[in-house]
Design a protein around this motif. Structure first.
Motif, short mmCIF file in Angstrom:
data_model
loop_
_atom_site.label_atom_id
_atom_site.label_comp_id
_atom_site.label_asym_id
_atom_site.label_seq_id
_atom_site.Cartn_x
_atom_site.Cartn_y
_atom_site.Cartn_z
N PRO A 124 0.79 -1.24 0.00
CA PRO A 124 0.00 0.00 0.00
C PRO A 124 0.83 1.29 0.00
O PRO A 124 0.49 2.23 -0.72
N PRO A 125 1.93 1.38 0.77
CA PRO A 125 2.71 2.62 0.71
C PRO A 125 3.36 2.87 -0.65
O PRO A 125 3.77 4.00 -0.93
N LEU A 126 3.47 1.84 -1.48
CA LEU A 126 4.13 1.99 -2.77
C LEU A 126 3.16 2.38 -3.89
O LEU A 126 3.59 2.66 -5.01
N LEU A 127 1.85 2.40 -3.60
CA LEU A 127 0.88 2.64 -4.66
C LEU A 127 1.06 4.01 -5.31
O LEU A 127 0.93 4.15 -6.53
N GLY A 128 1.34 5.03 -4.49
CA GLY A 128 1.60 6.36 -5.05
C GLY A 128 2.82 6.35 -5.95
O GLY A 128 2.84 7.00 -7.00
N LEU A 129 3.85 5.60 -5.55
CA LEU A 129 5.05 5.47 -6.36
C LEU A 129 4.74 4.79 -7.68
O LEU A 129 5.22 5.22 -8.75
N PHE A 130 3.92 3.72 -7.64
CA PHE A 130 3.53 3.03 -8.87
C PHE A 130 2.86 4.00 -9.84
O PHE A 130 3.13 3.99 -11.04
N ASP A 131 1.96 4.84 -9.30
CA ASP A 131 1.25 5.78 -10.17
C ASP A 131 2.19 6.84 -10.74
O ASP A 131 2.06 7.24 -11.90
N LYS A 132 3.12 7.33 -9.92
CA LYS A 132 4.09 8.32 -10.41
C LYS A 132 4.95 7.73 -11.53
O LYS A 132 5.29 8.41 -12.50
N MET A 133 5.30 6.46 -11.40
CA MET A 133 6.12 5.79 -12.40
C MET A 133 5.29 5.27 -13.57
O MET A 133 5.86 4.73 -14.53
N LYS A 134 3.96 5.41 -13.47
CA LYS A 134 3.03 4.87 -14.48
C LYS A 134 3.25 3.37 -14.67
O LYS A 134 3.22 2.84 -15.77
N LEU A 135 3.48 2.69 -13.54
CA LEU A 135 3.71 1.25 -13.54
C LEU A 135 2.37 0.52 -13.56
O LEU A 135 1.48 0.80 -12.76
N ASP A 136 2.23 -0.42 -14.48
CA ASP A 136 1.02 -1.22 -14.58
C ASP A 136 0.92 -2.14 -13.37
O ASP A 136 1.78 -3.01 -13.16
N ARG A 137 -0.11 -1.96 -12.58
CA ARG A 137 -0.24 -2.76 -11.36
C ARG A 137 -0.44 -4.25 -11.66
O ARG A 137 -0.20 -5.10 -10.80
N ARG A 138 -0.89 -4.57 -12.86
CA ARG A 138 -1.03 -5.98 -13.22
C ARG A 138 0.33 -6.67 -13.24
O ARG A 138 0.43 -7.87 -12.94
N ALA A 139 1.38 -5.92 -13.58
CA ALA A 139 2.74 -6.48 -13.53
C ALA A 139 3.12 -6.80 -12.09
O ALA A 139 3.75 -7.84 -11.81
N VAL A 140 2.76 -5.92 -11.17
CA VAL A 140 3.05 -6.15 -9.75
C VAL A 140 2.27 -7.35 -9.24
O VAL A 140 2.79 -8.17 -8.46
N ALA A 141 1.01 -7.48 -9.66
CA ALA A 141 0.19 -8.62 -9.25
C ALA A 141 0.82 -9.93 -9.70
O ALA A 141 0.89 -10.90 -8.94
N THR A 142 1.30 -9.97 -10.95
CA THR A 142 1.93 -11.19 -11.44
C THR A 142 3.24 -11.46 -10.70
O THR A 142 3.58 -12.62 -10.43
#
Length: 442
Positions: A124-142
């Protein structure tokens, strides 16, 4: 076989989930379907489902307490410092960040066997970082699902020792002796399939920019806990509460490993954070409410999933489904492998547990493999792969529920379309292919 209660029930669950029916309702309706098709009746089915829910009561309580503990860690401010450090290290290196998360997840199965307990604290603390980096959360899920599955399949330590030990014990119980090292060897090919699936997801499928939008908020409670978990970029100094938070995390981990209880581990961390006044007692209501908001869904799904698995077993249709394969298989290793893995996929998708599927499969598949002349190595590979198939992609599996609980902390990640479908495609397909290859070459 087409009228089998388990097969029909799993199809109902998958179809309902894919059309975005909430996973709780999908599992409940699938359980009722299994009961009705098998002739149990509505009232009896519900009674069996409710009685079976106790099997995951300890797990559900653990997840609620872990959610509260994660919220308290976020309130301490230490997660903000972590995210800021990670932003500096992984800025412009999205793929390496995803692979690092996969590596951390792998440690949770063997080196530090906490299973999904780390997810509500780290993700959860990394979610803002994921959005800033435009990282696809589906990649993190896999990546998370890879780390939760591959180690127990391939490494005989921690949960891996338990899983491979079950395969060994069940094969020997059914008349096919095998050494534990041979079980480990047999699972290397299926494990290689998992690695390929991870690389395809990270470097090909989900390599493009993607920012989760509010419109994706479809599957979990609408409770805003992002504020307590988001990093505070202005506070970068190490303070006494950060030291106490680290102490609480170490105490929680140590207590869990010592007592083998997630409940006691989470309680130990919570007590230290309250006792050292890192989090004030009057903030207890907020902690509980936001902790339930983060992990309550997964807790209830695990309860319902446990009841659903009990219904499937009580119908007697699991054994019927497995036995029905004997008339199809014959002695062809190729056909045997395809049919065995297909049945394993259906059963595990319904039960949501690789560990619980292995004894069911081994009882009837060991004699079939012996009759077909398959070696113990090939048999172990088929049983282990058939058990693991479906764990990724099952709406009721903690290998998918855990990643969703962390990635959906801000309500922007869909359990089915952002976790289950991606993990199903990237892991079950290569597992199936490499499982068949293992049956033919070992």
């Amino acid at each position: 076989m087409l009228g089998n209660a388990v097969l029909i029930s799993v199809i109902v669950m998958v179809v309902l989930s894919l059309v975005r029916v909430n996973v709780l309702f999908a599992i409940l309706l699938a359980a009722l379907t299994a009961g009705l098709v098998s002739g149990m009746g509505l009232v009896e089915t519900i009674n069996v489902l409710v009685s079976g829910m106790t099997g995951q009561a300890n797990t559900a309580l653990s997840y609620i307490l872990l959610g509260a503990f994660a919220v308290m860690i976020g309130m301490s401010g230490i997660t903000g410092m972590l995210v800021n450090r990670m932003l500096a290290v992984f800025n412009g290196k999205r793929k390496w960040l995803v692979l690092a998360i996969a590596g951390i997840a792998m440690l949770s199965q063997n080196a530090i066997p906490v299973h999904i307990a780390f997810i509500p604290i780290l993700i959860p603390p990394l979610l803002g970082l994921f959005d800033k980096m435009k990282l696809d959360r589906r990649a993190v899920a896999t990546a998370l699902t890879f780390g939760l599955k591959t180690p127990y399949m391939t490494i005989p330590l921690g949960f891996g020792l338990i899983f491979q030990g079950i395969i060994k014990a069940e094969m020997e119980k059914n008349g096919m002796p095998i050494e534990l090292k041979d079980v480990t060897l047999s699972m290397l090919l299926p494990g290689a399939g998992m690695v390929i699936g991870l690389f395809v997801a990270v470097f090909i499928t989900y390599r493009k920019d993607r920012v989760a939008k509010e419109a994706d908020k479809l599957d979990m409670p609408d409770i805003d806990i992002a504020d307590s978990l988001s990093p505070n970029s202005s506070d970068t100094k190490w303070r006494i509460q950060h030291t106490m938070t680290v102490l609480a995390i170490v105490a929680a981990l140590g207590t869990q490993l010592w007592t083998e209880s997630l409940v006691l581990g989470a309680l130990a961390g919570i007590i230290i954070l309250f006792g050292t006044r890192v989090v004030k007692m009057f903030e207890g209501d907020r902690v509980v409410n936001e902790g339930i908001g983060m992990m309550g869904m997964i807790a209830f799904v695990m309860l319902i999933a446990s009841g659903y698995a009990t219904v499937l077993k009580e119908t007697g249709s699991i054994n019927e489904l497995v036995e029905a394969t004997t008339g199809i298989v014959g002695t062809s290793p190729l056909v045997l492998a395809i049919v065995m893995l297909s049945v394993g996929l259906v059963i595990t998708m319904g039960i949501g547990s690789s560990f619980g599927t292995v004894p069911i499969l081994a009882a009837l598949y060991v004699p079939i493999c012996m009759a077909a002349g398959l070696s113990p190595l090939a048999t172990a590979a088929l049983i282990g792969t058939a058990g693991a198939l479906g764990d990724a992609g099952s709406p009721a599996s903690d290998s998918t529920l855990g990643p969703t609980a962390g990635l959906n902390a801000d309500g922007k990640h869909h359990h089915i379309w952002d976790t289950c479908v991606p993990t199903f495609l990237h892991y079950n397909i290569p597992l199936f292919i490499f499982g068949v290859i293992a049956a033919l070459v070992l």
